[in-house]
Design an enzyme around this catalytic site. Structure first.
Site, PDB file in Angstrom:
ATOM      1  N   ARG A  88      35.068  52.494  23.666  1.00  0.00           N
ATOM      2  CA  ARG A  88      33.709  52.953  23.180  1.00  0.00           C
ATOM      3  C   ARG A  88      33.222  53.733  24.465  1.00  0.00           C
ATOM      4  O   ARG A  88      31.973  53.946  24.366  1.00  0.00           O
ATOM      5  CB  ARG A  88      32.906  51.889  23.009  1.00  0.00           C
ATOM      6  CG  ARG A  88      32.635  51.443  21.462  1.00  0.00           C
ATOM      7  CD  ARG A  88      31.951  50.164  21.384  1.00  0.00           C
ATOM      8  NE  ARG A  88      31.087  50.104  20.102  1.00  0.00           N
ATOM      9  CZ  ARG A  88      31.576  49.327  19.118  1.00  0.00           C
ATOM     10  NH1 ARG A  88      32.653  48.688  19.231  1.00  0.00           N
ATOM     11  NH2 ARG A  88      30.594  48.940  18.139  1.00  0.00           N
ATOM     12  N   ARG A 172      22.014  51.193  18.085  1.00  0.00           N
ATOM     13  CA  ARG A 172      23.402  50.932  18.163  1.00  0.00           C
ATOM     14  C   ARG A 172      24.099  52.492  17.761  1.00  0.00           C
ATOM     15  O   ARG A 172      25.045  53.019  18.448  1.00  0.00           O
ATOM     16  CB  ARG A 172      23.945  49.913  17.058  1.00  0.00           C
ATOM     17  CG  ARG A 172      23.927  48.497  17.396  1.00  0.00           C
ATOM     18  CD  ARG A 172      24.329  47.649  16.389  1.00  0.00           C
ATOM     19  NE  ARG A 172      25.503  47.761  15.919  1.00  0.00           N
ATOM     20  CZ  ARG A 172      25.882  47.315  14.613  1.00  0.00           C
ATOM     21  NH1 ARG A 172      25.113  46.827  13.762  1.00  0.00           N
ATOM     22  NH2 ARG A 172      27.111  47.363  14.377  1.00  0.00           N
TER      23      ARG A 172
END
Ligand code: AMP
Length: 215
Positions: A88, A172
């Site tokens: 990520r 997020r």
């Protein structure tokens, strides 16, 4: 087959990885699932990670890199794997590259499942997760057959994940755009990127994924 799935939260990485790994007989490796298991088991690492997760932030790189290093060293990963939710960040991608080089297990592809932000928010705000087995439903688009009961394991603990609350979802998404979406160019630069649309039925998207990776 050694794959990475990229995409925003709610793009369908977990759902698609699960179907493809079951067909191919290889493990689905999800750092999100590993972290949630650590939280359930109330380990020190899990409790520290929960604070970041509930705030819509990423868990520190060294924690997830450590998890992946251990997991990829297990026997079942030798025949291939699908990484779902890792890497990520660029630091995680670099660490993964080094690790796979040492293990002599190069990646076949990084598939970006593309879905626009408003669609992601609407998917995640209706998402229900089985607290027992992790199966996912959507209040409107994909409800369980019997309200409140998991089709897969029969548990009646269908919950809204703490990080699926709207405010956290927005965070997020911002985290995804800031820290993870640069990986699309990163893997494109390595000639590994495939892009597929994440809009459509689960079966349609699975078909696109299989075609993209030649499965
Ligand atoms: P997921 O189930 O993949 O959506 O992950 C849920 C949450 O776990 C994320 O919002 C992060 O807080 C954390 N997480 C999962 N994978 C990673 C990762 N590779 N790096 C950092 N944090 C992660």
């Amino acid at each position: 087959m050694r794959l990475i799935l990229l995409g925003g939260p709610g793009a369908g990485k977990g759902t698609q990885a699960k179907i493809l790994t079951e067909k191919e007989g290889i493990p689905q490796i999800s750092t999100g699932d590993m972290l949630r298991s650590a939280i359930k088991a109330q380990t020190e690492m899990g409790l520290a990670a929960k604070k970041f997760m509930d705030a819509g932030q990423l868990v520190p790189d060294e924690v997830v890199i450590g998890l992946i290093r251990d997991r990829l060293g297990e026997d079942d990963a030798k025949g291939g794997f699908i990484l779902d939710g890792f890497p990520r960040t660029t630091a995680q991608a670099d660490a993964l590259g080094e690790l796979l080089e040492k293990l002599e297990m190069p990646l076949d592809a990084a598939v970006s499942i593309e879905v626009d932000d408003e669609e992601l928010v609407s998917r995640l705000t209706g998402r229900l997760t089985c607290a027992n087995c992790g199966a996912m439903y959507h209040k409107v688009n994909n409800p369980p057959k019997l309200a409140g009961v998991c089709d897969k394991c029969g548990s009646n603990e269908l919950i809204v994940r703490d990080d699926d609350k709207e405010e956290t979802i927005r965070k997020r998404l911002a985290t995804y755009h800031d820290q993870t979406s640069p990986l699309i160019d990163y893997y494109d630069g390595k000639g590994l990127l495939k892009r597929i649309s994440g809009i459509g039925t689960i079966d349609e998207i699975q078909q696109r994924l299989r075609e993209a990776v030649g499965a």
